[in-house]
Design a protein around this motif. Structure first.
Motif, PDB file in Angstrom:
ATOM      1  N   HIS A  94       6.870  47.498   0.916  1.00  0.00           N
ATOM      2  CA  HIS A  94       7.576  48.736   0.603  1.00  0.00           C
ATOM      3  C   HIS A  94       8.866  48.350  -0.087  1.00  0.00           C
ATOM      4  CE1 HIS A  94       9.906  52.476   1.238  1.00  0.00           C
ATOM      5  NE2 HIS A  94       8.710  53.043   1.190  1.00  0.00           N
ATOM      6  N   TRP A  95       9.363  49.248  -0.937  1.00  0.00           N
ATOM      7  CA  TRP A  95      10.547  48.904  -1.716  1.00  0.00           C
ATOM      8  C   TRP A  95      11.815  48.799  -0.870  1.00  0.00           C
ATOM      9  CZ3 TRP A  95      14.020  52.901  -1.318  1.00  0.00           C
ATOM     10  CH2 TRP A  95      13.517  54.175  -1.052  1.00  0.00           C
ATOM     11  N   CYS A  96      11.868  49.452   0.306  1.00  0.00           N
ATOM     12  CA  CYS A  96      13.050  49.363   1.167  1.00  0.00           C
ATOM     13  C   CYS A  96      12.849  48.224   2.159  1.00  0.00           C
ATOM     14  CB  CYS A  96      13.293  50.680   1.896  1.00  0.00           C
ATOM     15  SG  CYS A  96      14.648  50.578   3.096  1.00  0.00           S
ATOM     16  N   ILE A  97      13.767  47.280   2.186  1.00  0.00           N
ATOM     17  CA  ILE A  97      13.616  46.097   3.033  1.00  0.00           C
ATOM     18  C   ILE A  97      13.672  46.487   4.505  1.00  0.00           C
ATOM     19  CG2 ILE A  97      14.536  43.806   3.549  1.00  0.00           C
ATOM     20  CD1 ILE A  97      15.854  43.845   0.779  1.00  0.00           C
ATOM     21  N   THR A  98      14.605  47.345   4.876  1.00  0.00           N
ATOM     22  CA  THR A  98      14.711  47.730   6.279  1.00  0.00           C
ATOM     23  C   THR A  98      13.486  48.509   6.729  1.00  0.00           C
ATOM     24  OG1 THR A  98      17.136  47.699   6.259  1.00  0.00           O
ATOM     25  CG2 THR A  98      16.088  49.063   7.941  1.00  0.00           C
ATOM     26  N   TRP A  99      12.943  49.351   5.848  1.00  0.00           N
ATOM     27  CA  TRP A  99      11.716  50.059   6.212  1.00  0.00           C
ATOM     28  C   TRP A  99      10.589  49.063   6.489  1.00  0.00           C
ATOM     29  CZ3 TRP A  99       9.378  54.330   7.762  1.00  0.00           C
ATOM     30  CH2 TRP A  99       7.998  54.447   7.554  1.00  0.00           C
ATOM     31  N   CYS A 100      10.510  47.990   5.691  1.00  0.00           N
ATOM     32  CA  CYS A 100       9.485  46.968   5.928  1.00  0.00           C
ATOM     33  C   CYS A 100       9.638  46.361   7.315  1.00  0.00           C
ATOM     34  CB  CYS A 100       9.586  45.871   4.870  1.00  0.00           C
ATOM     35  SG  CYS A 100       8.848  46.316   3.292  1.00  0.00           S
ATOM     36  N   GLY A 101      10.896  46.217   7.770  1.00  0.00           N
ATOM     37  CA  GLY A 101      11.106  45.680   9.097  1.00  0.00           C
ATOM     38  C   GLY A 101      10.766  46.670  10.190  1.00  0.00           C
ATOM     39  N   LEU A 102      11.225  47.913  10.037  1.00  0.00           N
ATOM     40  CA  LEU A 102      11.004  48.913  11.077  1.00  0.00           C
ATOM     41  C   LEU A 102       9.533  49.303  11.177  1.00  0.00           C
ATOM     42  CD1 LEU A 102      14.107  51.232  10.535  1.00  0.00           C
ATOM     43  CD2 LEU A 102      13.766  49.541  12.334  1.00  0.00           C
ATOM     44  N   ALA A 103       8.922  49.664  10.040  1.00  0.00           N
ATOM     45  CA  ALA A 103       7.503  50.028  10.069  1.00  0.00           C
ATOM     46  C   ALA A 103       6.642  48.805  10.345  1.00  0.00           C
ATOM     47  CB  ALA A 103       7.106  50.686   8.743  1.00  0.00           C
ATOM     48  N   GLY A 104       6.991  47.668   9.724  1.00  0.00           N
ATOM     49  CA  GLY A 104       6.224  46.451   9.957  1.00  0.00           C
ATOM     50  C   GLY A 104       6.270  46.000  11.403  1.00  0.00           C
ATOM     51  N   GLY A 105       7.370  46.335  12.090  1.00  0.00           N
ATOM     52  CA  GLY A 105       7.476  45.986  13.490  1.00  0.00           C
ATOM     53  C   GLY A 105       6.492  46.717  14.379  1.00  0.00           C
ATOM     54  N   ARG A 106       5.882  47.787  13.872  1.00  0.00           N
ATOM     55  CA  ARG A 106       4.877  48.530  14.630  1.00  0.00           C
ATOM     56  C   ARG A 106       3.467  47.962  14.453  1.00  0.00           C
ATOM     57  NH1 ARG A 106       7.494  52.732  17.672  1.00  0.00           N
ATOM     58  NH2 ARG A 106       9.096  53.714  16.370  1.00  0.00           N
ATOM     59  N   LEU A 107       3.282  47.046  13.516  1.00  0.00           N
ATOM     60  CA  LEU A 107       1.927  46.696  13.114  1.00  0.00           C
ATOM     61  C   LEU A 107       1.168  45.887  14.166  1.00  0.00           C
ATOM     62  CD1 LEU A 107       2.479  45.903   9.326  1.00  0.00           C
ATOM     63  CD2 LEU A 107       1.435  47.925  10.352  1.00  0.00           C
ATOM     64  N   LEU A 108       1.824  44.957  14.844  1.00  0.00           N
ATOM     65  CA  LEU A 108       1.122  44.199  15.874  1.00  0.00           C
ATOM     66  C   LEU A 108       0.712  45.108  17.033  1.00  0.00           C
ATOM     67  CD1 LEU A 108       3.103  40.832  15.992  1.00  0.00           C
ATOM     68  CD2 LEU A 108       0.877  41.272  14.957  1.00  0.00           C
ATOM     69  N   ARG A 109       1.581  46.045  17.400  1.00  0.00           N
ATOM     70  CA  ARG A 109       1.239  47.038  18.417  1.00  0.00           C
ATOM     71  C   ARG A 109       0.038  47.863  17.964  1.00  0.00           C
ATOM     72  NH1 ARG A 109       3.487  51.213  22.093  1.00  0.00           N
ATOM     73  NH2 ARG A 109       4.776  49.516  22.872  1.00  0.00           N
ATOM     74  N   LEU A 110       0.082  48.298  16.691  1.00  0.00           N
ATOM     75  CA  LEU A 110      -1.016  49.098  16.158  1.00  0.00           C
ATOM     76  C   LEU A 110      -2.316  48.300  16.147  1.00  0.00           C
ATOM     77  CD1 LEU A 110      -2.211  51.584  14.788  1.00  0.00           C
ATOM     78  CD2 LEU A 110      -1.216  50.792  12.621  1.00  0.00           C
ATOM     79  N   ASP A 111      -2.265  47.042  15.717  1.00  0.00           N
ATOM     80  CA  ASP A 111      -3.480  46.238  15.669  1.00  0.00           C
ATOM     81  C   ASP A 111      -4.044  46.005  17.069  1.00  0.00           C
ATOM     82  OD1 ASP A 111      -5.283  44.660  13.885  1.00  0.00           O
ATOM     83  OD2 ASP A 111      -4.644  43.032  15.193  1.00  0.00           O
ATOM     84  N   ALA A 124      -3.777  48.075  19.497  1.00  0.00           N
ATOM     85  CA  ALA A 124      -4.403  49.348  19.871  1.00  0.00           C
ATOM     86  C   ALA A 124      -5.745  49.540  19.177  1.00  0.00           C
ATOM     87  CB  ALA A 124      -3.458  50.503  19.538  1.00  0.00           C
ATOM     88  N   LEU A 125      -5.840  49.121  17.913  1.00  0.00           N
ATOM     89  CA  LEU A 125      -7.107  49.260  17.192  1.00  0.00           C
ATOM     90  C   LEU A 125      -8.201  48.437  17.868  1.00  0.00           C
ATOM     91  CD1 LEU A 125      -5.967  49.044  13.446  1.00  0.00           C
ATOM     92  CD2 LEU A 125      -6.395  51.081  14.815  1.00  0.00           C
ATOM     93  N   LEU A 144      -0.633  56.732  22.655  1.00  0.00           N
ATOM     94  CA  LEU A 144      -1.893  56.014  22.609  1.00  0.00           C
ATOM     95  C   LEU A 144      -1.917  54.856  23.604  1.00  0.00           C
ATOM     96  CD1 LEU A 144      -4.669  55.709  21.371  1.00  0.00           C
ATOM     97  CD2 LEU A 144      -3.643  54.433  19.466  1.00  0.00           C
ATOM     98  N   VAL A 145      -0.793  54.151  23.758  1.00  0.00           N
ATOM     99  CA  VAL A 145      -0.768  53.047  24.711  1.00  0.00           C
ATOM    100  C   VAL A 145      -1.043  53.554  26.126  1.00  0.00           C
ATOM    101  CG1 VAL A 145       0.714  51.343  25.823  1.00  0.00           C
ATOM    102  CG2 VAL A 145       0.679  51.502  23.341  1.00  0.00           C
ATOM    103  N   SER A 146      -0.443  54.681  26.495  1.00  0.00           N
ATOM    104  CA  SER A 146      -0.686  55.242  27.831  1.00  0.00           C
ATOM    105  C   SER A 146      -2.157  55.591  28.026  1.00  0.00           C
ATOM    106  CB  SER A 146       0.185  56.483  28.040  1.00  0.00           C
ATOM    107  OG  SER A 146       1.561  56.150  28.015  1.00  0.00           O
ATOM    108  N   GLU A 147      -2.777  56.154  26.979  1.00  0.00           N
ATOM    109  CA  GLU A 147      -4.198  56.518  27.098  1.00  0.00           C
ATOM    110  C   GLU A 147      -5.076  55.270  27.205  1.00  0.00           C
ATOM    111  OE1 GLU A 147      -4.856  59.492  27.676  1.00  0.00           O
ATOM    112  OE2 GLU A 147      -2.977  60.392  27.038  1.00  0.00           O
ATOM    113  N   LEU A 148      -4.761  54.232  26.436  1.00  0.00           N
ATOM    114  CA  LEU A 148      -5.532  52.991  26.521  1.00  0.00           C
ATOM    115  C   LEU A 148      -5.299  52.297  27.854  1.00  0.00           C
ATOM    116  CD1 LEU A 148      -4.943  51.653  22.897  1.00  0.00           C
ATOM    117  CD2 LEU A 148      -7.054  52.654  23.802  1.00  0.00           C
ATOM    118  N   ARG A 149      -4.084  52.399  28.365  1.00  0.00           N
ATOM    119  CA  ARG A 149      -3.800  51.797  29.672  1.00  0.00           C
ATOM    120  C   ARG A 149      -4.618  52.482  30.763  1.00  0.00           C
ATOM    121  NH1 ARG A 149       1.575  52.251  29.573  1.00  0.00           N
ATOM    122  NH2 ARG A 149       1.939  50.133  28.800  1.00  0.00           N
TER     123      ARG A 149
END
Length: 507
Positions: A38-55, A57-58, A234-239
């Motif tokens: 993404h063009w915003c560096i901080t957005w890459c950090g904030l949104a990217g920080g969710r990706l391991l959690r998302l993966d 969950a997937l 979603l984490v609560s439901e998976l738990r």
């Protein structure tokens, strides 16, 4: 699965819950725009920080029988031949039965509109551009997953495979996740039963720090709950389904502004670095500035760090001495002041030698229609020299990799310049598909010895200043630009206001 959904009264905002039964065999988990860039560096950090959690969950959702549908929208091109993509493309298309659902506009970020939504509070605002690269490699695309190109495909798949519920995840809450053709509003309007995983998203808007970014995402989630669809944790439901591994540490800290080793956060005088870990209120945050691993004995974060020099911040969250977050690393780079203008301009001198990968002197002399040589007082494309939206009258434009070699003028002992990637490419639909790939490094040599180098420069990053003292008696200076991205396309690089300053003794 008996899930607990949450809605809000559209007038009072009061939250309330209600149960919803979802059969994973007839449900899909939709991932919107989990991009690698993404063009915003901080957005890459904030949104990217969710990706391991998302993966994580997937993977759990696959075990329960959910279908996983990846929707990279603008950047589906790398997946056109993948079987996960072709399974959807092969279906006869069914028209959507209704228009997208309507909802009031999302709230603005706390700082108000600024630089079209850059989240790098208090530093150089990122310039919007369209990157590419597709889905972030931290997201697993399993053999039985699907890759969707538009809303008609998603709707068609659901109807032909008896998918009754869609669970939405992805980015950005207030833009793509809701508004894209395969997004939440479109599928709600088409009559599908949709819920939104509020713990698997990030809103994109201006902010005043890490806590502000958290509040803005929460405000956008509440907006969805009021006007669009119910949400789940979603984490609560998976738990509850015994499919979430609480021992797995998958979340970094949330830090504003963010910077990476190859995309540092640049600042001029000082920068305030704020951090949070909203997933556990008991956590204390500890950091280091010497690149060592943070421990509970490291300095404790209690208020924004004020950095006045280049630094690498490493931080982590701890609860009762146990690490609760991933170690989180952010890079900050202090820029020197802009150098003085040269007394002897580079563009007034005849180079001793010019080299570029797509231009060779001897071949150019023989071949008509060969690529042009380096350009004097113009970008390599022939457009005005432009960095960060500013046009420069003097300088040299090249296509990297390139080398410009000059004899050092008599009585000169300093070389000065500002450098960066030319921005003419932004005029073509904000460099659609190219933004992630354009990068270069600039280096200055004198008589074969390297004297200075820039960090990796990307499209739209602030110009890097060179103010280099030449060793006594220097005869030849070599100015080199090499690509630092993963593509050889359009690495048009500019040396602006470049040249030499006479020595005091010589003057």
């Amino acid at each position: 699965m008996e899930m607990v959904t949450q809605r809000r009264d559209p007038h009072t905002g009061q939250a309330f819950t209600c149960p919803k039964t979802i059969d994973p065999a007839h449900a899909a988990l939709v991932v919107i725009d989990a991009w690698a860039y993404h063009w915003c560096i901080t957005w890459c950090g904030l949104a990217g920080g969710r990706l391991l959690r998302l993966d994580h969950a997937l993977g759990a959702a696959r075990q329960l029988g959910f279908t996983i549908v990846h929707c990279p929208t603008d950047f589906i091109h790398p997946y056109l031949t993948k079987p996960q993509r072709q399974r959807m493309a092969a279906l006869p298309r069914m028209p959507l039965p209704g228009a997208a659902a309507k909802a009031p506009p999302f709230p603005e970020g706390e700082a108000g509109p600024r630089s079209q939504g850059c989240l790098c509070s208090g530093t150089h605002m990122c310039i919007p551009n369209y990157g590419g690269g597709g889905i972030d490699p931290r997201i697993t695309i399993a053999d039985d997953d699907l890759i969707c190109a538009d809303g008609v495909e998603l709707f068609t798949w659901c109807k032909r495979h008896d998918i009754t519920h869609l669970v939405y995840t992805g980015f950005a809450t207030n833009i793509c996740l809701t508004g894209k053709p395969e997004g939440l509003l479109a599928m709600v309007g088409a009559g599908l039963d949709c819920v939104f995983a509020r713990d698997m998203t990030e809103a994109h808007g201006t902010n005043t720090g890490a806590a502000s970014a958290n509040r803005y995402t929460a405000a956008c989630v509440a907006h969805v709950e009021k006007h669009v669809a119910p949400t789940i944790d979603l984490v609560s439901e998976l738990r509850r389904a015994d499919r979430w591994d609480d021992a797995a540490i998958v979340d970094p800290l949330r830090i504003v502004p963010w910077g990476f080793a190859d995309r540092p956060c640049c600042f001029d005088r000082s920068v305030n670095v704020s951090m949070t870990f909203p997933l556990d209120a008991r956590a204390t945050l500890h950091y280091t500035l010497d690149r060592s691993e943070p421990t509970p004995q490291s300095p404790r974060y209690v208020e924004p760090l004020v950095l006045e020099d280049s630094a690498v911040v490493r931080a982590a969250a701890f609860v009762e001495g146990r690490q609760r977050s991933l170690p989180t690393e952010c890079h900050y780079l202090l820029r020197s002041p802009a150098p003085p203008l040269p007394e002897v301009s580079l563009s007034d001198l005849a180079p001793a030698k010019m080299l570029m990968a797509n231009w060779i002197e001897w071949w150019s002399d023989q071949a008509k229609g060969s690529d042009p040589p380096p350009q004097t007082n113009l970008a390599y494309s022939g457009a005005p020299l432009t960095l960060r939206g500013v046009r420069y009258a003097r300088g040299m434009g090249v296509a990297a990799p390139a080398e410009l070699i000059y004899a050092v003028p008599p009585e000169c002992d300093r070389f000065v310049a500002q450098v960066g990637l030319d921005e003419a490419v932004l005029l073509r639909d904000l460099a659609r598909g190219l933004g992630a790939h354009l990068a270069a490094r600039f280096r200055v040599f004198a008589d074969g010895h390297e004297l200075a180098a820039s960090p990796i420069m990307r499209l739209g990053t602030p110009p890097w200043p060179f103010d280099v003292t030449l060793p006594l008696g220097s005869r030849v200076i070599s100015l080199i630009v090499t690509p630092a991205g993963d593509s050889a396309l359009a690495h048009h690089a500019n040396w602006v206001d470049a040249g030499f300053i006479r020595s005091v003794a010589g003057a």
